[in-house]
Design an enzyme around this catalytic site. Structure first.
Site, mmCIF file in Angstrom:
data_model
loop_
_atom_site.group_PDB
_atom_site.id
_atom_site.type_symbol
_atom_site.label_atom_id
_atom_site.label_comp_id
_atom_site.label_asym_id
_atom_site.label_seq_id
_atom_site.Cartn_x
_atom_site.Cartn_y
_atom_site.Cartn_z
ATOM 1 N N HIS B 62 0.855 -1.197 0.000
ATOM 2 C CA HIS B 62 0.000 0.000 0.000
ATOM 3 C C HIS B 62 0.878 1.230 0.000
ATOM 4 C CE1 HIS B 62 0.884 -0.627 4.236
ATOM 5 N NE2 HIS B 62 0.344 0.531 4.556
ATOM 6 N N ASP B 66 5.874 4.373 5.032
ATOM 7 C CA ASP B 66 6.773 3.391 5.654
ATOM 8 C C ASP B 66 6.835 2.090 4.851
ATOM 9 O OD1 ASP B 66 4.084 3.111 6.530
ATOM 10 O OD2 ASP B 66 4.700 1.852 8.212
ATOM 11 N N HIS B 67 6.102 2.039 3.752
ATOM 12 C CA HIS B 67 6.136 0.860 2.873
ATOM 13 C C HIS B 67 6.685 1.174 1.470
ATOM 14 C CE1 HIS B 67 3.744 -1.792 5.615
ATOM 15 N NE2 HIS B 67 3.484 -0.603 6.125
ATOM 16 N N ASP B 211 -0.601 -4.048 5.576
ATOM 17 C CA ASP B 211 -1.344 -3.579 6.747
ATOM 18 C C ASP B 211 -2.799 -4.010 6.589
ATOM 19 O OD1 ASP B 211 1.063 -2.472 7.298
ATOM 20 O OD2 ASP B 211 0.339 -0.428 7.593
ATOM 21 N N HIS B 270 6.074 -5.742 11.732
ATOM 22 C CA HIS B 270 5.408 -4.438 11.685
ATOM 23 C C HIS B 270 4.947 -4.001 13.080
ATOM 24 C CE1 HIS B 270 2.366 -1.395 10.331
ATOM 25 N NE2 HIS B 270 3.199 -1.256 9.309
#
Lengths: 332, 332
Positions: B62, B66-67, B211, B270
């Site tokens: 996504h 942070d990804h 997530d 995570h």
């Protein structure tokens, strides 16, 4: 004044050196300024005492990724750390649109405002707490700038000779003038305290260059600087081999310039990853040797997470691990 | 199959954990796949044997920073490392525009092409060397996806029973059919080797979630998976305190789901930076204890630069420092 190097590699990170990032602050003060923000600058900051809540301004020298790809993550982490104070970003105009595009694409909402200043249009100084900042156009593949930091907020004393010459008698009035107040006398005469203050010393001045193949562009501003931080991406031999494309300075070029300009303190950084920190093969020591051959002043080759201290007398020293300046710094 | 965790922190990096990044490869093979690319993923890669020249695909779950904030720097470093092979990026459509905007704003030219696949429009599988990849819609604040990796290229043997039933006599013809060739017999009959091949074992399957606050969305695909990698951002207590906004899974929620679905191997990752790796206060151990209370299978809580090995029998093990799987890994 304190300089904390967060990244000293050019282009790509290495195991021991990150891409460009440098923190500037006054010793003991909380506010600090970040110059360049390569990817993982926020990761380096975790090993320093610097807080994203006390960051007052970010100065970006040019748009190449190794100088700005850390911005989105740093801004996001400042938001997660609860920052609400506005943040000044001085840099090429294109950065503003890129940050906006990044925020939109990645659903990044910041609970603080960004105050962008286009470095190419900056003619005067930007006054931040503790420093006046001005921009210095350089020469690179893309528009690149250096930044001049002149300290402000110096202690001041009363210009007693001038007070006496103007017929102003000693008394409580002198104290008000020393505090910089504007005072109206009984006879209607208006006195501005700033007219009767003398700086107790010359403000310190640090110049931090961006990528630049023509150090002479800094000739005018550098003559009264205490410290010049400049790239030395290659030795001359490698620079010649790589060709004119990258538009960087060789160690010889910047060292010769600093010698001619009588720069007292020179810190080199932004080393090509081909230079190792030790072992066989070409190393950072080659850059150092070439620079020393042409420059007799105080020379340093920056390493990541090193702290430099510029004292009031203008002497620059590299802090040793365990010194007070390292309080809050963790092992590299 | 090998899983190498490059980042296991949620939102912001900590001193010991980077934001999301995970490498998947076959043991001994060069090609590898990257799942998520948080800022400084390329920095973590410097401590692994993985080369940007052998990276075949990047799957982004996504658009949260942070990804994906490590993409621009990783792409730039691949360019500087001389990569010319096309690179597949599977992810939300918005990433393509963001990468293009980033390239334009920062004058980044790549000497290789990017092949974007919009994960939201992906219905079948993407065949990469060694793996078939498919996408699994999840539930988060923004569209989020998991990825299913099913190994391909398994050794195959001839289906002798079928050959005999079809009246095909042993001979050199059998060898050609085993190699998958299409053969035309003297009588005009056409045989396709693929019709006479039997897989020697069941292909291994790994599911890597993005997530997600609703593990049940993975119920259908997970029943034949060997490994589920899933977020466990909070313990239940903190999840309730933080409120429903973040849309993450608690350790309890994902553990209960994995138990009900009989997932044999569960790797959690995570973690919110509030969970420390040790010392006083809340720690990753709290997440582990909560998960263990609800899941009796093989449970691991990932750490950065850890290598997990899934053998042909579907057994997952955490590799120890110094084991062959760690060849090329350097100290954290």
């Amino acid at each position: 004044m304190e300089l904390i190097f967060l990244g000293t590699s050019s282009g790509s990170p290495t195991k021991s050196r990150n891409v460009s990032g440098l923190a500037l602050k006054k010793v003991g003060a909380r506010p600090w300024i970040l110059i360049d923000c390569g990817e993982a600058t926020q990761h380096r900051l975790l090993h320093t005492p610097l807080s994203l809540n006390n960051l007052h301004a970010i100065c970006i020298t040019h748009v190449h990724g190794d100088h700005c790809y850390g911005l989105p993550g740093l801004l996001a982490s400042a938001a997660m750390a609860g920052r609400t104070a506005p943040l000044t970003i001085i840099g090429p105009a294109g950065l503003q649109g890129w940050i906006a595009a990044t925020q939109q694409a990645t659903h990044l909402t910041l609970p603080y405002s960004l105050h962008f200043i286009d470095v190419a249009a900056l003619t005067g100084v930007v006054a931040m707490e503790g420093f006046n900042i001005s921009a210095l156009p350089l020469s690179h593949r893309v528009p690149s700038f250096g930044y001049e930091f002149v300290e402000t907020g110096l202690p001041r004393k009363l210009d007693v000779a001038k007070l006496k010459a103007d017929g102003i008698e000693p008394g409580p009035l002198w104290g008000r003038l020393q505090r910089g107040e504007v005072v109206t006398l009984a006879n209607g005469r208006v006195l501005d305290g700033h007219d009767y203050q003398l700086a107790m010393r010359v403000p310190r001045k640090v110049i931090i260059g961006g990528d630049n193949d023509n150090p002479a562009l800094l000739a005018e501003c550098v003559h009264s600087a205490n410290v010049l931080v400049h790239e030395a991406t290659f030795t001359l031999a490698i620079a010649n081999k790589v060709g004119p494309g990258p538009q960087h300075s060789s160690a010889m070029a910047i060292a010769q310039f600093a010698a001619e300009a009588s720069v007292p303190n020179l810190i080199l950084t932004h080393f090509s990853p081909r230079y190792k920190d030790g072992g066989p093969g070409i190393s950072i020591r080659d850059i150092e040797q070439e620079a020393r051959a042409h420059y007799g002043g105080k020379l340093f080759l920056a390493r990541d997470l090193e702290v430099f201290h510029l004292n009031r007398e203008g002497e620059l020293s590299r802090m040793q691990d365990g010194s007070p300046a390292f309080a809050g710094m963790t092992a590299r």
